[in-house]
Design a protein around this motif. Sequence first.
Motif, PDB file in Angstrom:
ATOM      1  N   HIS A 169      -6.536 -36.825   5.919  1.00  0.00           N
ATOM      2  CA  HIS A 169      -6.064 -36.607   7.292  1.00  0.00           C
ATOM      3  C   HIS A 169      -6.639 -35.344   7.909  1.00  0.00           C
ATOM      4  O   HIS A 169      -6.555 -34.271   7.320  1.00  0.00           O
ATOM      5  N   VAL A 170      -7.193 -35.503   9.106  1.00  0.00           N
ATOM      6  CA  VAL A 170      -7.567 -34.365   9.946  1.00  0.00           C
ATOM      7  C   VAL A 170      -6.691 -34.442  11.190  1.00  0.00           C
ATOM      8  O   VAL A 170      -6.579 -35.505  11.808  1.00  0.00           O
ATOM      9  N   ILE A 171      -6.048 -33.344  11.523  1.00  0.00           N
ATOM     10  CA  ILE A 171      -5.263 -33.302  12.757  1.00  0.00           C
ATOM     11  C   ILE A 171      -5.885 -32.218  13.642  1.00  0.00           C
ATOM     12  O   ILE A 171      -5.781 -31.024  13.359  1.00  0.00           O
ATOM     13  N   PRO A 172      -6.587 -32.650  14.712  1.00  0.00           N
ATOM     14  CA  PRO A 172      -7.220 -31.660  15.590  1.00  0.00           C
ATOM     15  C   PRO A 172      -6.149 -30.867  16.352  1.00  0.00           C
ATOM     16  O   PRO A 172      -5.063 -31.391  16.623  1.00  0.00           O
ATOM     17  N   CYS A 173      -6.461 -29.636  16.687  1.00  0.00           N
ATOM     18  CA  CYS A 173      -5.538 -28.830  17.489  1.00  0.00           C
ATOM     19  C   CYS A 173      -6.340 -27.836  18.325  1.00  0.00           C
ATOM     20  O   CYS A 173      -7.559 -27.929  18.393  1.00  0.00           O
ATOM     21  N   ALA A 174      -5.628 -26.908  18.978  1.00  0.00           N
ATOM     22  CA  ALA A 174      -6.255 -26.105  20.036  1.00  0.00           C
ATOM     23  C   ALA A 174      -7.149 -24.975  19.538  1.00  0.00           C
ATOM     24  O   ALA A 174      -8.075 -24.566  20.233  1.00  0.00           O
ATOM     25  N   ASN A 175      -6.875 -24.427  18.373  1.00  0.00           N
ATOM     26  CA  ASN A 175      -7.695 -23.330  17.831  1.00  0.00           C
ATOM     27  C   ASN A 175      -7.321 -23.097  16.368  1.00  0.00           C
ATOM     28  O   ASN A 175      -6.357 -23.676  15.866  1.00  0.00           O
ATOM     29  N   GLY A 176      -8.062 -22.226  15.726  1.00  0.00           N
ATOM     30  CA  GLY A 176      -7.856 -21.990  14.301  1.00  0.00           C
ATOM     31  C   GLY A 176      -6.579 -21.226  13.981  1.00  0.00           C
ATOM     32  O   GLY A 176      -6.031 -21.366  12.887  1.00  0.00           O
ATOM     33  N   THR A 177      -6.131 -20.416  14.921  1.00  0.00           N
ATOM     34  CA  THR A 177      -4.884 -19.670  14.709  1.00  0.00           C
ATOM     35  C   THR A 177      -3.699 -20.629  14.766  1.00  0.00           C
ATOM     36  O   THR A 177      -2.813 -20.594  13.900  1.00  0.00           O
ATOM     37  N   ASP A 178      -3.703 -21.509  15.766  1.00  0.00           N
ATOM     38  CA  ASP A 178      -2.663 -22.552  15.839  1.00  0.00           C
ATOM     39  C   ASP A 178      -2.674 -23.396  14.568  1.00  0.00           C
ATOM     40  O   ASP A 178      -1.624 -23.764  14.048  1.00  0.00           O
ATOM     41  N   ALA A 179      -3.867 -23.717  14.083  1.00  0.00           N
ATOM     42  CA  ALA A 179      -3.986 -24.587  12.911  1.00  0.00           C
ATOM     43  C   ALA A 179      -3.226 -23.989  11.729  1.00  0.00           C
ATOM     44  O   ALA A 179      -2.483 -24.685  11.025  1.00  0.00           O
TER      45      ALA A 179
END
Length: 380
Positions: A49-59
Amino acid sequence: MVDLKGQYEHIKEQVDTSVLQVLESTAYINGPEVHAFQKELEEYLGVKHVIPCANGTDALQIAMMGLGLQPGDEVITADFTFAATVEVIALLQLTPVLVDVDPVNFNIDIEAVKKAITPRTKAIVPVHLFGLAANMDAIMELANEHDLYVIEDNAQGIGANYTSKDGTKTKTGAIGHVGSTSFFPSKNLGCYGDGGAIFTNDDDLAHTIRGIVNHGMYVRYHHDVVGVNSRLDSIQAAILRAKLPHLDTYNAARRNAARKYTQAFAGIEGIITPKGFCDVGNCVCDVCDCHVFHQYTLRITNADRDELVQHLNENNIPCGVYYPIPLHLQKAYADERYNEADFAVTNQLVKEVISLPMHTELDDEQIAFITETVINFVSK
Ligand SMILES: *Cc1c(COP(=O)(O)O)cnc(C)c1O
């Protein structure tokens, strides 16, 4: 430090076409490009599973939320990394426990992690700093022994392979319980704005995280958990889709530049070139693929690093100091729990490290000019 323009010129046609298609489609958020990129990245990383999000800090933050970490839980991470790692721990009211790093590979020191584990420890966050895989065998072993989660901060390591003791190769970010990355433009796989992603092989965790990134919704307008709004937009996904097929070539170009730097610095007193922990010894090789050289970082041991920075600047050579202040000495993260004697390596590294230009478009002439300028300075 990076040549984003040169890289763009090579893929301009495809990027421009894809971006225009998104503009025409009007599917700007959660469009088909995002889904397609997710699938392609899952395949590339070999992760379920890859869940894209807004930036690496959010991730990183969302990974910790997804694991259900609670205020007061202790999370161990490296003192020598970008602040985002410790920032999200503090933001979630978890207790950051910063530990020293290894002087050879700059990654979290396993003995220091062992020493820091308490009954309240819930997770370890190794950072694959500068693009080099951390010692994941030892970290996973410790985590299993003490029932801890491992969250890999893979913002600098995308595409790196980790070879376990048993010989299996796994992409960094896909080894721990959950991994995160950033698509900030200067990262090894960068988009043209902000972006990030979370990886996991755990179906339940992936489901939880998919809700968290979308306001805690699993069914429209039913908010089951407290979530956030963190999305990768379709234009960035289209750019990332154009770039992902080139990632291995990009990383090989970085390794190639690193090899040339290291060859030029061989035998020069006062310069320690970057190495990994793997059996191959010198990680500027294509055998192990464990280093993708997000940064090429030297230690300057018998000259003044800050004067070298100035000397390079005067010669129009960009350089960076990652990182100039240990996190445990940053105002936001200082804590009386910390004992200076426990951070001997980080305290030393912050005075010695310097990162040279590193990107996919470096040519031999540039490398020769950079290395000569550095060598002239340290040899004078
Ligand atoms: C870049 C980076 C992040 C944060 O990524 P953003 O997309 O800028 O939020 C986190 N950790 C490390 C180690 C990084 O280098």
